[in-house]
Design a protein around this motif. Structure first.
Motif, PDB file in Angstrom:
ATOM      1  N   TYR A 112       0.792  -1.232   0.000  1.00 17.00           N
ATOM      2  CA  TYR A 112       0.000   0.000   0.000  1.00 17.00           C
ATOM      3  C   TYR A 112       0.826   1.286   0.000  1.00 17.00           C
ATOM      4  CZ  TYR A 112      -3.704  -3.259   1.242  1.00 17.00           C
ATOM      5  OH  TYR A 112      -4.589  -4.304   1.253  1.00 17.00           O
ATOM      6  N   THR A 113       2.123   1.199  -0.101  1.00 15.27           N
ATOM      7  CA  THR A 113       2.938   2.416  -0.089  1.00 15.27           C
ATOM      8  C   THR A 113       3.707   2.579  -1.391  1.00 15.27           C
ATOM      9  OG1 THR A 113       4.930   1.379   0.850  1.00 15.27           O
ATOM     10  CG2 THR A 113       3.238   2.136   2.407  1.00 15.27           C
ATOM     11  N   ARG A 114       4.104   3.826  -1.649  1.00 16.28           N
ATOM     12  CA  ARG A 114       4.896   4.107  -2.847  1.00 16.28           C
ATOM     13  C   ARG A 114       6.241   3.392  -2.784  1.00 16.28           C
ATOM     14  NH1 ARG A 114       5.689  10.294  -4.383  1.00 16.28           N
ATOM     15  NH2 ARG A 114       3.415  10.014  -4.582  1.00 16.28           N
ATOM     16  N   PHE A 115       6.832   3.351  -1.584  1.00 18.80           N
ATOM     17  CA  PHE A 115       8.098   2.640  -1.429  1.00 18.80           C
ATOM     18  C   PHE A 115       7.962   1.176  -1.841  1.00 18.80           C
ATOM     19  CE2 PHE A 115      10.841  -0.036   1.278  1.00 18.80           C
ATOM     20  CZ  PHE A 115      12.082   0.396   0.838  1.00 18.80           C
ATOM     21  N   GLY A 116       6.866   0.536  -1.428  1.00 12.81           N
ATOM     22  CA  GLY A 116       6.637  -0.860  -1.802  1.00 12.81           C
ATOM     23  C   GLY A 116       6.544  -1.034  -3.306  1.00 12.81           C
ATOM     24  N   ARG A 117       5.845  -0.122  -3.978  1.00 11.17           N
ATOM     25  CA  ARG A 117       5.750  -0.193  -5.445  1.00 11.17           C
ATOM     26  C   ARG A 117       7.116  -0.044  -6.083  1.00 11.17           C
ATOM     27  NH1 ARG A 117       1.114   2.879  -4.277  1.00 11.17           N
ATOM     28  NH2 ARG A 117       2.162   4.830  -4.823  1.00 11.17           N
ATOM     29  N   TYR A 118       7.932   0.829  -5.513  1.00 11.63           N
ATOM     30  CA  TYR A 118       9.288   1.024  -6.048  1.00 11.63           C
ATOM     31  C   TYR A 118      10.131  -0.235  -5.868  1.00 11.63           C
ATOM     32  CZ  TYR A 118       8.438   6.050  -6.536  1.00 11.63           C
ATOM     33  OH  TYR A 118       7.954   7.276  -6.922  1.00 11.63           O
ATOM     34  N   VAL A 119       9.930  -0.948  -4.739  1.00 11.94           N
ATOM     35  CA  VAL A 119      10.669  -2.195  -4.513  1.00 11.94           C
ATOM     36  C   VAL A 119      10.360  -3.192  -5.627  1.00 11.94           C
ATOM     37  CG1 VAL A 119      10.866  -4.224  -3.007  1.00 11.94           C
ATOM     38  CG2 VAL A 119      10.898  -1.931  -2.019  1.00 11.94           C
ATOM     39  N   TYR A 120       9.078  -3.338  -5.958  1.00 13.16           N
ATOM     40  CA  TYR A 120       8.685  -4.255  -7.035  1.00 13.16           C
ATOM     41  C   TYR A 120       9.212  -3.776  -8.388  1.00 13.16           C
ATOM     42  CZ  TYR A 120       5.540  -7.019  -4.108  1.00 13.16           C
ATOM     43  OH  TYR A 120       5.025  -7.878  -3.158  1.00 13.16           O
ATOM     44  N   MET A 121       9.203  -2.482  -8.608  1.00 18.10           N
ATOM     45  CA  MET A 121       9.702  -1.945  -9.881  1.00 18.10           C
ATOM     46  C   MET A 121      11.191  -2.216 -10.046  1.00 18.10           C
ATOM     47  SD  MET A 121       7.678   1.707 -10.054  1.00 18.10           S
ATOM     48  CE  MET A 121       8.589   2.243 -11.522  1.00 18.10           C
ATOM     49  N   VAL A 122      11.955  -1.994  -8.971  1.00 12.83           N
ATOM     50  CA  VAL A 122      13.404  -2.224  -9.029  1.00 12.83           C
ATOM     51  C   VAL A 122      13.698  -3.691  -9.274  1.00 12.83           C
ATOM     52  CG1 VAL A 122      15.537  -2.178  -7.669  1.00 12.83           C
ATOM     53  CG2 VAL A 122      13.993  -0.216  -7.619  1.00 12.83           C
ATOM     54  N   GLY A 123      12.953  -4.579  -8.612  1.00 18.62           N
ATOM     55  CA  GLY A 123      13.176  -6.011  -8.808  1.00 18.62           C
ATOM     56  C   GLY A 123      12.694  -6.509 -10.147  1.00 18.62           C
ATOM     57  N   GLY A 124      11.597  -5.914 -10.668  1.00 19.34           N
ATOM     58  CA  GLY A 124      11.044  -6.373 -11.936  1.00 19.34           C
ATOM     59  C   GLY A 124      11.855  -5.952 -13.133  1.00 19.34           C
ATOM     60  N   ASN A 125      12.275  -4.697 -13.156  1.00 15.70           N
ATOM     61  CA  ASN A 125      13.053  -4.177 -14.287  1.00 15.70           C
ATOM     62  C   ASN A 125      13.797  -2.942 -13.803  1.00 15.70           C
ATOM     63  OD1 ASN A 125      14.005  -2.982 -16.708  1.00 15.70           O
ATOM     64  ND2 ASN A 125      12.401  -4.015 -17.862  1.00 15.70           N
ATOM     65  N   ARG A 126      15.040  -3.135 -13.406  1.00 18.65           N
ATOM     66  CA  ARG A 126      15.813  -2.047 -12.796  1.00 18.65           C
ATOM     67  C   ARG A 126      16.038  -0.888 -13.773  1.00 18.65           C
ATOM     68  NH1 ARG A 126      20.488  -3.890  -8.827  1.00 18.65           N
ATOM     69  NH2 ARG A 126      18.599  -4.938  -8.089  1.00 18.65           N
ATOM     70  N   ALA A 145      14.127  -0.018 -16.340  1.00 15.28           N
ATOM     71  CA  ALA A 145      12.868   0.705 -16.525  1.00 15.28           C
ATOM     72  C   ALA A 145      12.550   1.557 -15.303  1.00 15.28           C
ATOM     73  CB  ALA A 145      11.738  -0.287 -16.788  1.00 15.28           C
ATOM     74  N   ALA A 146      12.886   1.069 -14.114  1.00 12.21           N
ATOM     75  CA  ALA A 146      12.645   1.846 -12.902  1.00 12.21           C
ATOM     76  C   ALA A 146      13.471   3.129 -12.904  1.00 12.21           C
ATOM     77  CB  ALA A 146      12.987   1.003 -11.671  1.00 12.21           C
ATOM     78  N   GLU A 147      14.708   3.038 -13.353  1.00  8.67           N
ATOM     79  CA  GLU A 147      15.557   4.225 -13.433  1.00  8.67           C
ATOM     80  C   GLU A 147      14.993   5.241 -14.428  1.00  8.67           C
ATOM     81  OE1 GLU A 147      19.401   2.722 -14.416  1.00  8.67           O
ATOM     82  OE2 GLU A 147      19.962   2.371 -12.311  1.00  8.67           O
ATOM     83  N   TYR A 148      14.535   4.759 -15.578  1.00  7.40           N
ATOM     84  CA  TYR A 148      13.941   5.652 -16.568  1.00  7.40           C
ATOM     85  C   TYR A 148      12.652   6.291 -16.056  1.00  7.40           C
ATOM     86  CZ  TYR A 148      17.209   4.066 -20.168  1.00  7.40           C
ATOM     87  OH  TYR A 148      18.340   3.798 -20.899  1.00  7.40           O
ATOM     88  N   SER A 149      11.989   5.618 -15.117  1.00 11.16           N
ATOM     89  CA  SER A 149      10.748   6.154 -14.552  1.00 11.16           C
ATOM     90  C   SER A 149      11.008   7.161 -13.434  1.00 11.16           C
ATOM     91  CB  SER A 149       9.883   5.013 -14.007  1.00 11.16           C
ATOM     92  OG  SER A 149       9.545   4.104 -15.036  1.00 11.16           O
ATOM     93  N   GLY A 150      12.257   7.382 -13.113  1.00  8.96           N
ATOM     94  CA  GLY A 150      12.611   8.358 -12.082  1.00  8.96           C
ATOM     95  C   GLY A 150      12.813   7.789 -10.701  1.00  8.96           C
ATOM     96  N   VAL A 151      12.817   6.467 -10.574  1.00  7.33           N
ATOM     97  CA  VAL A 151      13.028   5.836  -9.268  1.00  7.33           C
ATOM     98  C   VAL A 151      14.511   5.887  -8.912  1.00  7.33           C
ATOM     99  CG1 VAL A 151      12.829   3.709  -7.938  1.00  7.33           C
ATOM    100  CG2 VAL A 151      11.054   4.318  -9.592  1.00  7.33           C
ATOM    101  N   ASN A 152      14.810   6.302  -7.703  1.00  4.25           N
ATOM    102  CA  ASN A 152      16.194   6.321  -7.226  1.00  4.25           C
ATOM    103  C   ASN A 152      16.556   4.889  -6.796  1.00  4.25           C
ATOM    104  OD1 ASN A 152      18.656   6.650  -5.903  1.00  4.25           O
ATOM    105  ND2 ASN A 152      18.086   8.634  -5.063  1.00  4.25           N
ATOM    106  N   VAL A 153      17.089   4.123  -7.727  1.00  8.12           N
ATOM    107  CA  VAL A 153      17.356   2.701  -7.495  1.00  8.12           C
ATOM    108  C   VAL A 153      18.362   2.514  -6.361  1.00  8.12           C
ATOM    109  CG1 VAL A 153      18.297   0.597  -8.515  1.00  8.12           C
ATOM    110  CG2 VAL A 153      16.770   2.057  -9.855  1.00  8.12           C
ATOM    111  N   ALA A 172      17.843   1.154   1.159  1.00 12.78           N
ATOM    112  CA  ALA A 172      16.781   1.052   2.167  1.00 12.78           C
ATOM    113  C   ALA A 172      16.460  -0.399   2.501  1.00 12.78           C
ATOM    114  CB  ALA A 172      15.528   1.775   1.674  1.00 12.78           C
ATOM    115  N   VAL A 173      16.378  -1.257   1.487  1.00  6.72           N
ATOM    116  CA  VAL A 173      16.020  -2.650   1.773  1.00  6.72           C
ATOM    117  C   VAL A 173      17.140  -3.361   2.535  1.00  6.72           C
ATOM    118  CG1 VAL A 173      14.448  -2.797  -0.199  1.00  6.72           C
ATOM    119  CG2 VAL A 173      16.809  -3.563  -0.462  1.00  6.72           C
ATOM    120  N   MET A 174      18.381  -2.998   2.289  1.00  8.16           N
ATOM    121  CA  MET A 174      19.472  -3.607   3.043  1.00  8.16           C
ATOM    122  C   MET A 174      19.443  -3.174   4.503  1.00  8.16           C
ATOM    123  SD  MET A 174      20.664  -5.504   0.736  1.00  8.16           S
ATOM    124  CE  MET A 174      21.929  -6.266   1.766  1.00  8.16           C
ATOM    125  N   VAL A 175      19.097  -1.914   4.748  1.00 11.86           N
ATOM    126  CA  VAL A 175      18.991  -1.433   6.121  1.00 11.86           C
ATOM    127  C   VAL A 175      17.787  -2.069   6.811  1.00 11.86           C
ATOM    128  CG1 VAL A 175      18.582   0.608   7.551  1.00 11.86           C
ATOM    129  CG2 VAL A 175      20.191   0.733   5.644  1.00 11.86           C
TER     130      VAL A 175
END
Length: 342
Positions: A202-216, A218-226, A232-235
């Motif tokens: 339910y959060t934007r961060f969660g959607r970004y996690v799936y985006m980074v894992g699905g297609n890194r 494409a996530a970068e091109y979408s403006g996600v700070n990979v 964040a996930v390592m911490v």
């Protein structure tokens, strides 16, 4: 002829639906099979008391697995979770210890201070992982393998052949006591799983996690700070490991070296057996819960049927191998599906 022609698309849709959900169906079917088998094999298995035992036994693994789910969804891995958990648990116990020969601090440290310092320590270890991966460019497998050794070294440095038994009152309550019939550690594990599910779903961060894992890319091109998401996930993984380590020390009744070694394989197995993709972008906390119950029922059930302990290790390894095969096969079907539709 017309009926055959109409049935063909339905069969194709059913086949596509089954292929798309193979990763979720297989673990659930495995869980049902194990429960049915052990209920038949051992009358003592299907009791409410034994269910409580299973929930308690998987609680520490569940907390670690929450953080690992975030990491694996990003197509990364964290091999240092058990060492971070062990180091954090040892640190909070040795900071709390009253015995001058065991205590790290010269004066007894308040419980809240010991907890805070231990959490900061595990966050720092997670930050080291994040820095090495995102800034230096070390692959997660190698970086966290190094952290496994660093954590083990911290444990050896703190322990020096000694054992600490004291923990802060809050940690003692959450790790070894109950709220009515329900152990606090089960409640904490359930809350960790619930929070993890909420964040991923339910959060934007969660959607970004799936985006980074699905297609890194494409996530970068979408403006996600990979880099920020991976950091964040390592911490988060280190924080979950640290919490599990502190509660685990209270649950076991002592803090000592190599206490959490088995939790590395257990936590990774729970995430993978549950159906979260090793290639990232597919799965979640729901899958991890199924994986936890598969491992919990398997380990507990094998004790009830008195199988040789060495054979138990072999059976667990075979089930993990089958889960990996299904994981890879499901990913291959997923990749082939667009080509078949075209």
């Amino acid at each position: 002829m017309a009926s055959d022609t109409a049935a063909a698309p339905r069969r194709h849709q059913a086949g596509s639906w089954l292929r798309g959900r193979l990763r979720n169906i297989a673990p659930f079917a495995t869980l049902l099979f194990l429960v049915a088998f052990f209920c038949i094999a051992s009358p003592s298995f299907a009791t409410s008391g034994n269910l409580a035992n299973i929930l308690t036994q998987i609680s520490v693994t569940a907390i670690i697995a929450v953080g690992l789910t975030f990491v694996i969804l990003c197509a990364e891995i964290d091999l240092g979770v058990a060492s971070v958990a062990n180091a954090t648990g040892i640190l909070v116990a040795f900071l709390t210890a009253q015995d001058a020969s065991v205590a790290i601090a010269n004066l007894p440290m308040p419980g809240w201070a010991a907890i805070l310092l231990s959490l900061l320590a595990c966050l720092a270890l997670g930050g080291v992982n994040a820095f090495g991966m995102t800034r230096i460019g070390i692959p997660s497998f190698i970086m966290t393998l190094a952290m496994l050794q660093i954590g083990a070294g911290i444990c050896a440095l703190l322990v020096r052949g000694q054992i600490a038994y004291a923990v802060p009152p809050l940690i003692g309550t959450l790790g070894s006591r109950s709220l009515g019939p329900v152990p606090w550690i089960v409640i904490v594990a359930a809350l960790a799983l619930l929070v993890g599910h909420f964040v991923l779903t339910y959060t934007r961060f969660g959607r970004y996690v799936y985006m980074v894992g699905g297609n890194r890319e494409a996530a970068e091109y979408s403006g996600v700070n990979v880099r920020a998401i991976i950091s964040a996930v390592m911490v988060i993984s280190a924080l979950c490991s640290g919490i599990a380590g502190m509660l685990g020390v209270a649950y076991f009744g002592s803090a000592q070296q190599n206490e959490f070694d088995s939790y590395l394989l257990d936590s990774i197995s729970a995430v993978v057996v549950g159906g979260t993709s090793l290639f990232g972008g597919q799965g979640g906390i729901g899958n991890t819960i199924i994986g936890l119950f598969v491992l919990g029922v398997l380990n507990n059930g094998l004790d009830h049927v008195n199988i040789d302990s060495f054979l138990k290790i072999l059976i667990r390894g075979v089930i993990l191998l089958v889960a990996l095969i299904i994981n890879v096969y499901a990913q291959r079907l997923r990749n082939e599906a667009p080509q078949m539709e075209a």
